[in-house]
Design a protein around this motif. Structure first.
Motif, PDB file in Angstrom:
ATOM      1  N   MET A  63      28.969  93.333  95.360  1.00 56.40           N
ATOM      2  CA  MET A  63      27.534  92.812  95.185  1.00 56.40           C
ATOM      3  C   MET A  63      27.141  91.703  95.867  1.00 56.40           C
ATOM      4  O   MET A  63      27.888  90.939  96.067  1.00 56.40           O
ATOM      5  N   THR A  64      26.105  91.739  96.146  1.00 56.17           N
ATOM      6  CA  THR A  64      25.646  90.436  96.910  1.00 56.17           C
ATOM      7  C   THR A  64      24.209  90.117  96.282  1.00 56.17           C
ATOM      8  O   THR A  64      23.457  90.769  96.284  1.00 56.17           O
ATOM      9  N   VAL A  65      23.983  88.932  96.174  1.00 59.98           N
ATOM     10  CA  VAL A  65      23.021  88.231  95.878  1.00 59.98           C
ATOM     11  C   VAL A  65      22.044  87.614  97.045  1.00 59.98           C
ATOM     12  O   VAL A  65      22.899  86.930  97.822  1.00 59.98           O
ATOM     13  N   VAL A  66      21.078  87.910  97.553  1.00 57.19           N
ATOM     14  CA  VAL A  66      20.350  87.601  98.755  1.00 57.19           C
ATOM     15  C   VAL A  66      18.919  86.941  98.261  1.00 57.19           C
ATOM     16  O   VAL A  66      18.246  87.140  97.398  1.00 57.19           O
ATOM     17  N   PRO A  67      18.942  85.544  98.694  1.00 63.48           N
ATOM     18  CA  PRO A  67      17.801  84.648  98.543  1.00 63.48           C
ATOM     19  C   PRO A  67      16.579  85.122  99.009  1.00 63.48           C
ATOM     20  O   PRO A  67      16.646  85.803 100.183  1.00 63.48           O
ATOM     21  N   ILE A  68      15.331  85.109  98.435  1.00 64.17           N
ATOM     22  CA  ILE A  68      14.230  85.670  99.087  1.00 64.17           C
ATOM     23  C   ILE A  68      13.172  84.362  99.191  1.00 64.17           C
ATOM     24  O   ILE A  68      12.868  83.665  98.276  1.00 64.17           O
ATOM     25  N   GLU A  69      12.548  84.162 100.343  1.00 64.99           N
ATOM     26  CA  GLU A  69      11.622  83.313 100.636  1.00 64.99           C
ATOM     27  C   GLU A  69      10.278  83.975 101.290  1.00 64.99           C
ATOM     28  O   GLU A  69      10.530  84.604 102.188  1.00 64.99           O
ATOM     29  N   PRO A  70       9.264  83.630 100.848  1.00 68.05           N
ATOM     30  CA  PRO A  70       7.856  84.301 101.598  1.00 68.05           C
ATOM     31  C   PRO A  70       7.768  83.732 102.917  1.00 68.05           C
ATOM     32  O   PRO A  70       8.365  82.654 103.326  1.00 68.05           O
ATOM     33  N   GLU A  71       7.449  84.592 103.791  1.00 71.91           N
ATOM     34  CA  GLU A  71       7.448  84.253 105.178  1.00 71.91           C
ATOM     35  C   GLU A  71       6.454  82.939 105.537  1.00 71.91           C
ATOM     36  O   GLU A  71       5.432  82.974 104.820  1.00 71.91           O
ATOM     37  N   GLY A  72       7.084  82.050 106.083  1.00 70.70           N
ATOM     38  CA  GLY A  72       6.437  80.788 106.535  1.00 70.70           C
ATOM     39  C   GLY A  72       6.556  79.728 105.432  1.00 70.70           C
ATOM     40  O   GLY A  72       6.274  78.552 105.805  1.00 70.70           O
ATOM     41  N   TRP A  73       7.178  80.130 104.383  1.00 69.52           N
ATOM     42  CA  TRP A  73       7.472  79.051 103.291  1.00 69.52           C
ATOM     43  C   TRP A  73       8.609  78.274 103.818  1.00 69.52           C
ATOM     44  O   TRP A  73       9.718  79.116 104.290  1.00 69.52           O
ATOM     45  N   PRO A  74       8.859  77.146 103.549  1.00 69.22           N
ATOM     46  CA  PRO A  74      10.080  76.337 103.917  1.00 69.22           C
ATOM     47  C   PRO A  74      11.261  76.586 102.913  1.00 69.22           C
ATOM     48  O   PRO A  74      10.556  76.881 101.660  1.00 69.22           O
ATOM     49  N   ARG A  75      12.462  76.763 103.259  1.00 66.04           N
ATOM     50  CA  ARG A  75      13.474  76.962 102.394  1.00 66.04           C
ATOM     51  C   ARG A  75      13.463  75.956 101.128  1.00 66.04           C
ATOM     52  O   ARG A  75      14.022  74.934 101.879  1.00 66.04           O
ATOM     53  N   PRO A  76      13.280  76.025  99.798  1.00 67.64           N
ATOM     54  CA  PRO A  76      13.514  75.048  99.076  1.00 67.64           C
ATOM     55  C   PRO A  76      14.845  74.477  98.878  1.00 67.64           C
ATOM     56  O   PRO A  76      15.867  75.025  99.258  1.00 67.64           O
ATOM     57  N   LYS A  77      15.101  73.046  98.655  1.00 68.36           N
ATOM     58  CA  LYS A  77      16.374  72.413  98.663  1.00 68.36           C
ATOM     59  C   LYS A  77      16.754  72.504  97.113  1.00 68.36           C
ATOM     60  O   LYS A  77      16.146  72.238  96.149  1.00 68.36           O
ATOM     61  N   GLY A  78      18.082  73.168  97.081  1.00 66.90           N
ATOM     62  CA  GLY A  78      18.765  73.311  96.113  1.00 66.90           C
ATOM     63  C   GLY A  78      18.535  74.339  94.815  1.00 66.90           C
ATOM     64  O   GLY A  78      19.054  74.541  93.696  1.00 66.90           O
ATOM     65  N   TYR A  79      17.532  75.277  95.561  1.00 66.07           N
ATOM     66  CA  TYR A  79      17.507  76.695  94.741  1.00 66.07           C
ATOM     67  C   TYR A  79      16.708  77.661  95.707  1.00 66.07           C
ATOM     68  O   TYR A  79      16.478  77.251  96.738  1.00 66.07           O
TER      69      TYR A  79
END
Length: 131
Positions: A1-17
């Motif tokens: 099982m893999t947990v994959v982080p998701i961020e909308p295109e163009g959004w900066p990666r949040p720090k710590g979550y």
């Protein structure tokens, strides 16, 4: 099982979550864990960061009992009784978090509440994991 982080295109990666994660498998729902020793049901400290460390350690213990690891966590919801204390403790919280969870950052929310059920509790953290 893999947990994959998701961020909308163009959004900066949040720090710590992560804004969201994707996972499939068996879901484990961990009840709110507070910063006390679950065997004695006593707080070793009144210090906010120390209670956070213990609450996170309690989550890790429950994960292990369920056959899971910290990297299987998909969501953490933190309930804190003092916003200023939380903000001033972020560095110590980060150290404890990385020691117990590594550099795995699931979706997280922090909610400030008036008080928790256990009078001396300063933080309660719920978790969801998928294995």
């Amino acid at each position: 099982m893999t947990v994959v982080p998701i961020e909308p295109e163009g959004w900066p990666r949040p720090k710590g979550y992560a804004s969201a994660v994707s996972a499939s498998g068996n879901t484990i729902f961990i009840s709110g864990q507070i910063g006390w020793d679950p065997l004695t049901q006593r707080f070793a400290s009144d210090d906010f960061a120390t209670q956070v460390r213990q609450a996170l350690a309690n989550i890790v213990a429950v994960l292990h009992a369920a056959g899971a690891q910290p990297e299987h966590v998909t969501r953490l919801t933190w309930f804190v009784t003092d916003r200023a204390m939380y903000l001033s403790s972020r560095r110590a919280i980060g150290v404890a978090y990385r020691e117990l969870f590594g550099r795995h950052y699931p979706a997280m929310s922090v909610v400030v509440v008036k008080q928790l059920l256990e009078f001396d509790a300063k933080v309660e953290i719920e978790a969801t994991a998928v294995i």
